[in-house]
Design an enzyme around this catalytic site. Structure first.
Site, PDB file in Angstrom:
ATOM      1  N   HIS A   1       0.823  -1.210   0.000  1.00 34.03           N
ATOM      2  CA  HIS A   1       0.000   0.000   0.000  1.00 34.03           C
ATOM      3  C   HIS A   1       0.857   1.259   0.000  1.00 34.03           C
ATOM      4  O   HIS A   1       2.085   1.214   0.162  1.00 34.03           O
ATOM      5  CB  HIS A   1      -0.928  -0.002   1.224  1.00 34.03           C
ATOM      6  CG  HIS A   1      -0.221   0.054   2.544  1.00 34.03           C
ATOM      7  ND1 HIS A   1       0.193   1.234   3.136  1.00 34.03           N
ATOM      8  CD2 HIS A   1       0.149  -0.931   3.400  1.00 34.03           C
ATOM      9  CE1 HIS A   1       0.776   0.973   4.289  1.00 34.03           C
ATOM     10  NE2 HIS A   1       0.768  -0.338   4.480  1.00 34.03           N
TER      11      HIS A   1
ATOM     12  N   CYS B   1       2.887  -4.642   6.936  1.00 33.11           N
ATOM     13  CA  CYS B   1       2.580  -4.430   5.526  1.00 33.11           C
ATOM     14  C   CYS B   1       3.765  -3.797   4.803  1.00 33.11           C
ATOM     15  O   CYS B   1       4.689  -3.268   5.414  1.00 33.11           O
ATOM     16  CB  CYS B   1       1.339  -3.558   5.382  1.00 33.11           C
ATOM     17  SG  CYS B   1      -0.165  -4.367   5.976  1.00 33.11           S
TER      18      CYS B   1
END
Length: 255
Positions: free
Chosen positions: A215, A231
């Site tokens: 992301h 992440c």
């Protein structure tokens, strides 16, 4: 969405991440550039330089065959263009002061060393790099931030789907560690301050959500660092670029 991209387009609103138009090519090396390459490879004459209008006809095996032309378009340009401010879906993405980002972490085209098939996303945790493998022996490389110790995942998986300006919902264990996040237990709407940034790609393994995402991030200074909850994060301008180049089911390898 198609399995692997054959061309490049910008994404539209929603989940579709399509690619349609043909890829542009590198310019063919000029004669002067080729001679410079031969000289760098140790093929120049030993008598102080090659006389004007004469050619060195010596046969040599030291010059490797030319690699195929680059298979990606010219969106990999100068950093001041790649990291300029932009408006995306109504959100104003600020300029990134790229001179404060280490050069190796800026978006660029490199020789592919992953050994993976074109279309594969390879995240190298130790290097803090993400590679999107291209046909013809090249890769697009992006600098990334990764999870700190105890919050990392590795393995082979796939991109199941993507979101533009996604909603972020902190998991319960994160709310326990940071009670101030309880206000977002129902989800933080997409926006400039959202931790998922401008785009998110959701990683699934064997049809199950791994909980890990590739992301964007408004915190460009965190690229190259290990400080998230697991992440893989990119500069917002870079995740917008990556998102436009992939499609559903792209393979992901995290090593």
């Amino acid at each position: 969405m198609r399995e692997l991209p054959q061309g490049l387009t910008s994404p539209r609103n929603g989940d579709a991440i399509e690619t349609d138009h043909p890829l542009s090519r590198r310019a063919i090396l000029s004669g002067a550039g080729a001679l410079a390459l031969l000289s760098a490879a140790g093929c120049s004459t030993s008598g102080g330089g090659m006389p004007a209008l004469e050619l060195d006809n010596t046969v040599t095996g030291s010059v490797p065959p030319m690699r195929p032309a680059i298979s990606v378009d010219k969106n990999i340009t100068s950093p001041d263009l790649m990291y300029a401010a932009l408006t995306d879906n109504g959100f104003n993405v600020p300029e990134v002061p790229y001179l404060k980002v280490k050069p190796e972490f800026r978006r660029q085209i490199v020789v592919d060393t992953t050994g993976e098939a074109p279309g594969t996303i390879v995240v190298h945790l130790k290097e803090r790099m993400l590679y999107l493998v291209q046909p013809g022996g090249d890769a697009i490389r992006y600098g990334v931030g990764i999870g700190k110790d105890g919050f990392r995942w590795s393995g082979r998986a796939n991109i199941q789907y993507g979101r533009e300006w996604p909603t972020w919902t902190p998991p319960p264990e994160m709310i326990q560690r940071k009670p101030e996040l309880v206000k977002w237990q129902g989800g933080q709407p997409g926006g400039i301050t959202n931790p998922l940034g401008a785009r998110a790609l959701y990683i699934y393994q064997d049809g199950k959500d791994t909980g890990y995402r590739i992301h964007g991030s408004p915190e460009w200074w965190s690229i190259g660092q290990a400080m998230s909850s697991g992440c893989v994060r990119l500069i917002n301008q870079d995740i917008i670029d990556l998102y436009s180049r992939v499609s559903k089911k792209n393979p992901v390898v995290v090593i």
